[in-house]
Write a protein that holds these residues in place. Structure first.
Motif, short mmCIF file in Angstrom:
data_model
loop_
_atom_site.label_atom_id
_atom_site.label_comp_id
_atom_site.label_asym_id
_atom_site.label_seq_id
_atom_site.Cartn_x
_atom_site.Cartn_y
_atom_site.Cartn_z
N VAL A 280 -15.74 -6.73 -6.19
CA VAL A 280 -15.27 -7.10 -7.52
C VAL A 280 -15.50 -5.95 -8.50
CG1 VAL A 280 -15.66 -8.65 -9.47
CG2 VAL A 280 -15.51 -9.58 -7.16
N GLN A 281 -16.62 -5.26 -8.35
CA GLN A 281 -16.92 -4.13 -9.23
C GLN A 281 -15.91 -2.99 -9.07
OE1 GLN A 281 -20.94 -3.01 -8.34
NE2 GLN A 281 -21.78 -5.00 -8.90
N GLN A 282 -15.26 -2.92 -7.91
CA GLN A 282 -14.30 -1.86 -7.63
C GLN A 282 -12.89 -2.18 -8.14
OE1 GLN A 282 -15.01 1.04 -6.09
NE2 GLN A 282 -17.13 0.60 -5.52
N LEU A 283 -12.64 -3.42 -8.49
CA LEU A 283 -11.29 -3.83 -8.87
C LEU A 283 -11.02 -3.51 -10.34
CD1 LEU A 283 -11.20 -7.34 -7.16
CD2 LEU A 283 -10.08 -5.25 -6.35
N PRO A 284 -9.84 -2.97 -10.66
CA PRO A 284 -9.50 -2.73 -12.07
C PRO A 284 -9.49 -4.05 -12.84
CG PRO A 284 -7.93 -1.66 -10.58
CD PRO A 284 -8.77 -2.56 -9.74
N ARG A 285 -10.06 -4.05 -14.02
CA ARG A 285 -10.11 -5.28 -14.81
C ARG A 285 -8.73 -5.74 -15.24
NH1 ARG A 285 -15.57 -5.68 -18.48
NH2 ARG A 285 -17.04 -5.33 -16.77
N SER A 286 -7.78 -4.82 -15.30
CA SER A 286 -6.42 -5.18 -15.72
C SER A 286 -5.53 -5.61 -14.56
CB SER A 286 -5.77 -3.98 -16.43
OG SER A 286 -5.70 -2.87 -15.54
N LEU A 287 -6.08 -5.69 -13.35
CA LEU A 287 -5.28 -6.02 -12.17
C LEU A 287 -4.63 -7.39 -12.30
CD1 LEU A 287 -4.43 -5.28 -9.23
CD2 LEU A 287 -6.50 -6.47 -8.47
N ASP A 288 -3.32 -7.43 -12.07
CA ASP A 288 -2.56 -8.69 -12.10
C ASP A 288 -2.58 -9.28 -10.70
OD1 ASP A 288 -0.83 -10.78 -12.54
OD2 ASP A 288 0.97 -9.53 -12.47
N VAL B 236 -9.26 -4.39 18.62
CA VAL B 236 -9.16 -4.88 17.25
C VAL B 236 -8.86 -3.71 16.31
CG1 VAL B 236 -11.64 -4.63 16.76
CG2 VAL B 236 -10.28 -6.30 15.49
N ARG B 237 -8.07 -3.98 15.29
CA ARG B 237 -7.76 -2.94 14.29
C ARG B 237 -9.01 -2.64 13.48
NH1 ARG B 237 -3.56 -3.16 9.14
NH2 ARG B 237 -3.81 -0.98 8.56
N ILE B 238 -9.32 -1.37 13.29
CA ILE B 238 -10.49 -0.97 12.53
C ILE B 238 -10.08 -0.01 11.43
CG2 ILE B 238 -12.68 0.29 12.58
CD1 ILE B 238 -13.16 -0.82 15.36
N VAL B 239 -10.46 -0.35 10.22
CA VAL B 239 -10.29 0.55 9.07
C VAL B 239 -11.67 1.08 8.73
CG1 VAL B 239 -9.56 0.74 6.66
CG2 VAL B 239 -8.37 -0.85 8.22
N THR B 240 -11.84 2.40 8.72
CA THR B 240 -13.15 2.98 8.46
C THR B 240 -13.27 3.41 7.00
OG1 THR B 240 -12.35 5.14 9.19
CG2 THR B 240 -13.47 3.77 10.82
N THR B 241 -14.48 3.42 6.50
CA THR B 241 -14.72 3.82 5.13
C THR B 241 -14.72 5.34 5.02
OG1 THR B 241 -17.12 3.88 5.48
CG2 THR B 241 -16.16 1.81 4.73
N GLY B 242 -14.58 5.83 3.80
CA GLY B 242 -14.68 7.27 3.56
C GLY B 242 -13.38 8.01 3.81
N THR C 243 -13.23 0.54 0.12
CA THR C 243 -12.10 0.54 1.06
C THR C 243 -11.33 -0.77 1.00
OG1 THR C 243 -13.32 2.04 2.52
CG2 THR C 243 -11.48 0.83 3.49
N ALA C 244 -12.07 -1.88 0.91
CA ALA C 244 -11.42 -3.20 0.85
C ALA C 244 -10.60 -3.36 -0.42
CB ALA C 244 -12.46 -4.30 0.95
N ALA C 245 -11.06 -2.78 -1.50
CA ALA C 245 -10.35 -2.91 -2.78
C ALA C 245 -8.94 -2.35 -2.69
CB ALA C 245 -11.14 -2.22 -3.89
N ASP C 246 -8.74 -1.37 -1.83
CA ASP C 246 -7.41 -0.77 -1.68
C ASP C 246 -6.41 -1.74 -1.03
OD1 ASP C 246 -8.22 1.62 -2.81
OD2 ASP C 246 -8.69 2.56 -0.89
N LEU C 247 -6.91 -2.79 -0.40
CA LEU C 247 -6.02 -3.78 0.22
C LEU C 247 -5.48 -4.79 -0.77
CD1 LEU C 247 -8.06 -4.59 3.48
CD2 LEU C 247 -6.12 -3.03 3.25
N VAL C 248 -6.09 -4.86 -1.95
CA VAL C 248 -5.69 -5.85 -2.95
C VAL C 248 -4.54 -5.30 -3.77
CG1 VAL C 248 -6.44 -7.25 -4.90
CG2 VAL C 248 -8.04 -6.75 -3.03
N ARG C 249 -3.37 -5.91 -3.64
CA ARG C 249 -2.16 -5.43 -4.29
C ARG C 249 -1.85 -6.22 -5.57
NH1 ARG C 249 -2.38 -0.78 -1.89
NH2 ARG C 249 -2.03 -0.84 0.37
N PRO C 250 -1.27 -5.58 -6.57
CA PRO C 250 -0.84 -6.30 -7.76
C PRO C 250 0.11 -7.43 -7.39
CG PRO C 250 -0.74 -3.93 -8.15
CD PRO C 250 -1.02 -4.12 -6.67
#
Length: 251
Positions: free
Chosen positions: A106-114, A245-251, A83-90
């Protein structure tokens, strides 16, 4: 009631309610608050709970040594990481905290991510070696328990950076105790990193929700949101929702 019976009752009540209010339980048992506080001190010394103002909350298992933490709530950490990986933007600059949940991220992040990643964790930096992203490592004294740098040099380096996002790991997430961790210097470093990011999200795997550790990091109103892995109807998560507090849930 014998002291051992009181302590067993306190632990059962803590498991059921996820907190103990010393004044309330003293009235219920017809005892002095001092007696209950002594019991709570003894239980805290054994690592069975964490004392907070007015009572106690569950102790976080996430304060175990680094090797042990790799075996705790692994499936939950991977759900939070995804879920957290979706917050990381190019194109973004992201501060990554240390810890096993961030390693799963880190395992969830694309290796080509800029992107540009800043971290005070040598293990997180090493996990990013095969990624195309720029990696900046903040030096300082190595706190081996969490495999992160802390202290004056690390804080000075952190104060010279700025980022779009900080993905923060803590050992406790509690509606009244806030965000906590097990070491004073590590807590200070986390606060410094949070001050350098436009947004801060906290990574909350199951074992951290409703638990607390000794040292405060931030209050819930000082972060952007929580990423929680909690089942529907989880009382500790529901209590966090009631804080606003804002909550983002997994799944």
């Amino acid at each position: 009631m014998l002291a051992i019976e009181r302590r067993e009752l306190l632990l059962r009540r803590l498991e059921r309610d996820r907190r103990i209010v010393a004044k309330e339980i003293a009235t219920e048992l017809g005892l002095s608050e001092d007696s209950i506080r002594r019991d709570l001190r003894d239980l805290a010394a054994e690592g069975l709970l964490t004392r907070v103002y007015g009572g106690a909350v569950p102790a976080s298992p996430a304060v175990a040594d680094y090797a042990a933490r790799t075996q705790i709530a692994t499936a939950s950490k991977h759900r939070v990481a995804a879920t957290a990986a979706d917050l990381v933007r190019p194109g973004s600059t992201v501060i990554l905290d240390g810890g096993t949940t961030v390693l799963a991220l880190v395992q969830q992040l694309p290796r080509s991510l800029d992107a540009t990643f800043i971290t005070h964790s040598p293990t997180v930096a090493a996990a990013l070696i095969e990624h195309d992203a720029e990696v900046i490592v903040l030096g300082g004294r190595l706190f081996k328990h969490s495999a992160v740098t802390v202290g004056a040099a690390a804080a000075e380096a952190a104060n010279r950076i700025s980022a779009d996002l900080f993905l923060l790991g803590v050992t406790g997430i509690h509606a009244t105790a806030g965000l906590t961790t097990g070491d004073w210097d590590e807590a200070a470093m986390k606060r410094t990193l949070a001050s350098r990011a436009a947004e801060t999200y906290v990574l909350g795997s199951a074992e951290k929700i409703g638990a607390a550790s000794r040292h405060p990091v931030l209050a819930l109103d000082e972060i952007t949101g929580l990423i929680l892995d909690a089942p529907a109807g989880d009382p500790a998560a529901d209590e966090l929702r009631r804080t606003g507090v804002r909550i983002v849930t997994t799944g």
